[in-house]
Write an enzyme that holds these catalytic residues in place. Structure first.
Site, PDB file in Angstrom:
ATOM      1  CG  ASP A   6      32.658  57.506  45.887  1.00 30.13           C
ATOM      2  OD1 ASP A   6      32.476  58.181  46.921  1.00 30.13           O
ATOM      3  OD2 ASP A   6      32.518  56.270  45.840  1.00 30.13           O
ATOM      4  CE  LYS A  68      31.816  60.927  52.536  1.00 31.69           C
ATOM      5  NZ  LYS A  68      31.499  60.018  51.419  1.00 31.69           N
ATOM      6  CD  GLU A 158      28.431  59.630  49.413  1.00 30.62           C
ATOM      7  OE1 GLU A 158      27.895  58.782  50.156  1.00 30.62           O
ATOM      8  OE2 GLU A 158      29.486  60.229  49.708  1.00 30.62           O
ATOM      9  CG  ASP A 181      26.164  53.876  50.173  1.00 30.39           C
ATOM     10  OD1 ASP A 181      26.999  52.971  50.390  1.00 30.39           O
ATOM     11  OD2 ASP A 181      26.482  55.019  49.809  1.00 30.39           O
TER      12      ASP A 181
END
Ligand code: AMP
Length: 592
Positions: A6, A68, A158, A181
């Site tokens: 992850d 990211k 994800e 999330d």
């Protein structure tokens, strides 16, 4: 071995399947979560994770976080970021590096932890990305992996990883799952649908600038206002310390009702000491949580799904540990979310599950969906009669009709067998039971046997006496699919090893049974004197051949001799049938 990774905005984690279990790997300090932070020292030295974050106090400009967000972006898309400059190739740079080069440093650290823990160099990985990542962002993630010395065998969404971690791949076809999330820097809600064994993302909606960090900033702003602090005037060090304390208070209030916001001498002489209750935090958090719910509404509308259509709601991301977030989610979806996994570990765990399936170490889980060995029952002569061949996908069912072997037989033994061998005795017996029926002449009783394996791998054997319709049902349990790999390998290996002798024994047994049926009939017919002398000679020669082959136990000669006997008696048998019909007709006419 393949790693499951992850690569998160704030935090990252790595896992591997060890002894059949997906586990996350801890670093030397016992921590399974590595902050996605990279310190690029002036002299070219690099530090990652907590060590990088520690540099924030002294060298904040050179500590890179949330890289990211920049992955696979064009310069125009990120030009407002303070740390980003434009490279000669027109692509964004941070401290002179491409975002994927910085991400590669995080991946190198994760690989280092895994190699150290597992005592071997692992070079393949599954890496997760948000469902909304476009091709460019996915490609950049893959490049980051390659720069870290990893072959990226799969880029996994994800929310799909989260669903795998929660074991939702075991749900029925067409099941729908919502994955909420809320991490440190981003929020998204994805609606997944399970189709033909894989998850499809029906819709995903969110905000790449909405996460736990925002709530930290909200807390900081609230403190600043109360204390009449001008945040813009604070030193970088003081700002970092206040931010760190804001997050600590937020996290503490997930477990406690009250805490104290405390920063001694944050600005040379001044100290802060402010009591904060969970109620205070929830008031501050309310608009922030409501923003996430707006995205939920949008995603649901995009997917054309109503809350009651959802089979499960799962929470992912550290911020979903907040009780207020959990309450809001369960209120919105009208169902309690599944919180059985660590919200900040679920994605890495799911990536690890996917990695395990790809490298074969979780084969059992997948193979559970097929029969690892053939299933059948014993028939005449001790032969294995396969009803469900090995590698049949479950659930499944199959059946066949059987008859009695002897005159006057009143019951039949059903021996349920598992294995690849031709003879019943070489296979494993899973169960045995008797089916009773009325006494019948040989071949007259009819018993239908059906095997049924449900989706849980439970084998049920049903035997029906066709004349009365009486059923006998026996449940065998999960032994039909639950066989360990080693035993399966041994059975298959033995069947290959003994293939020739097994086949010879089957041929011999089948021919012997045919001979045992033919010989008495032939002797009876010869006694009636209907055969021509040539026929008699040929039949007797064939009978001798059959008897000799039986005595020698020779499979193929016996098969050939039985065939010769069958042919030799063909014409005679036809004449016998003709004669019998004539007699029957005469009898009827006589009566009529
Ligand atoms: P993630 O990106 O999933 O690792 O989530 C990190 C975010 O979760 C950070 O903003 C943390 O402050 C936040 N977080 C972690 N634990 C808690 C907690 N118990 N209560 C509230 N927020 C938390």
């Amino acid at each position: 071995m393949i790693l499951g990774i992850d690569l998160g905005t704030t935090n990252s984690a790595v896992g591997v399947v060890d002894s059949g279990f997906p586990i996350l790997l801890a670093d030397e300090d016992g921590r399974r979560i590595t902050p996605s932070a990279v310190w690029l020292g002036q002299d070219g030295s690099i530090e990652v994770g907590r060590k990088a974050l520690r540099r924030r106090a002294v060298d904040p400009e050179r500590v890179l976080t949330s890289v990211k967000r920049l992955m696979g972006r064009r310069w125009e898309e990120v030009s407002t970021e303070s740390s980003v400059s434009r490279g000669v190739d027109g692509l964004p740079r941070i401290l002179g590096k491409r975002p994927e080069e910085v991400s590669a440093e995080i991946l190198k650290e994760l690989k280092r932890i895994a190699d150290w823990r597992m005592g071997t160099s692992i070079t393949k990985a599954v890496i997760t990305v948000p469902a909304y990542f476009n091709d460019g962002q996915r490609a950049a993630t893959k490049r980051a992996g390659e720069l870290a010395g990893l072959e990226v065998v799969r880029i996994l969404n994800e929310p799909t990883a989260a669903a795998l971690a929660y074991g939702l791949d075991k749900l029925q076809e067409k099941s729908r799952v919502a994955v909420y999330d809320l991490g440190g820097g981003t929020f998204d809600l994805s609606i997944l649908e399970m189709q033909e064994g894989v998850f499809q993302v029906l819709a995903t909606h969110g905000d790449t600038r909405l996460g736990g960090d925002d709530l930290d900033a909200i807390i900081l702003a609230w403190v600043a206002e109360r204390e009449s602090l001008d945040v813009a005037q604070l030193s970088p060090d003081a700002l970092v310390r206040l931010t760190v304390e804001s997050e600590r208070v937020k996290i503490a209030l997930a477990g406690e009702e009250e805490t104290v916001f405390q920063v001694p001498f944050f600005d040379g002489s001044r100290s802060l000491e402010i009591p904060v209750t969970r109620g205070d935090l929830e008031t501050l958090a309310s608009p922030w949580i409501n923003r996430t719910l707006r995205h939920c509404r949008q995603a649901m509308a995009d997917a054309g799904v109503m809350p009651e259509d959802l089979d499960a709601v799962v929470l992912v991301g550290g911020s979903t540990r907040m009780p207020a977030v959990r309450r809001a989610v369960s209120g919105f979806f009208g169902k309690e979310p599944d919180v059985s996994q660590h919200p900040d570990e679920a994605i890495a765990l799911g990536a690890t599950v996917q990695a395990g399936v790809l490298d074969g170490s979780l084969r059992r889980v997948v193979l559970l969906d097929v029969t690892p060995l053939s299933l059948g029952i014993e028939t005449f002569g001790g032969l294995m009669n396969v009803l469900i061949p090995r590698n049949t996908t479950i659930p499944c069912k199959a059946g066949e009709m059987f008859t009695n072997a002897a005159d006057g037989q009143r019951s039949m033994k059903v021996r349920v067998l598992q294995g690849e061998r031709e003879m019943a005795r070489d296979n494993w017996e899973l169960g045995v039971f008797e089916v009773a029926f009325d006494a019948a002449a040989k071949g007259q009783a009819r018993v239908g046997v059906q095997f049924r394996i449900d989706e849980n791998g439970i084998l049920e054997v049903l035997a029906r006496d066709v004349s009365t319709g009486t059923d006998t049902v026996v449940t065998i349990g999960s032994a039909a699919v639950d066989v360990d790999d080693e035993a399966v390998g041994k059975m298959v290996g033995e069947s290959v090893e003994h293939a020739f002798e097994d086949m010879a024994e089957r041929i011999f047994t089948e021919a012997r049974m045919k001979a045992e049926e033919l010989l008495p009939a032939v002797r009876m017919v010869l006694g009636q004197g209907l055969a021509t002398p040539e026929e008699k000679g040929e039949i007797e020669a064939a009978v001798t051949e059959v008897e000799e082959a039986m005595a020698n136990g020779a499979a193929n000669p016996l098969k050939a001799a039985v065939k010769r006997l069958d042919t030799a008696t063909e014409a005679l048998a036809a004449r016998l049938v003709e004669k019998a019909m004539e007699e029957a007709l005469e009898k009827r006419l006589g009566i009529g």
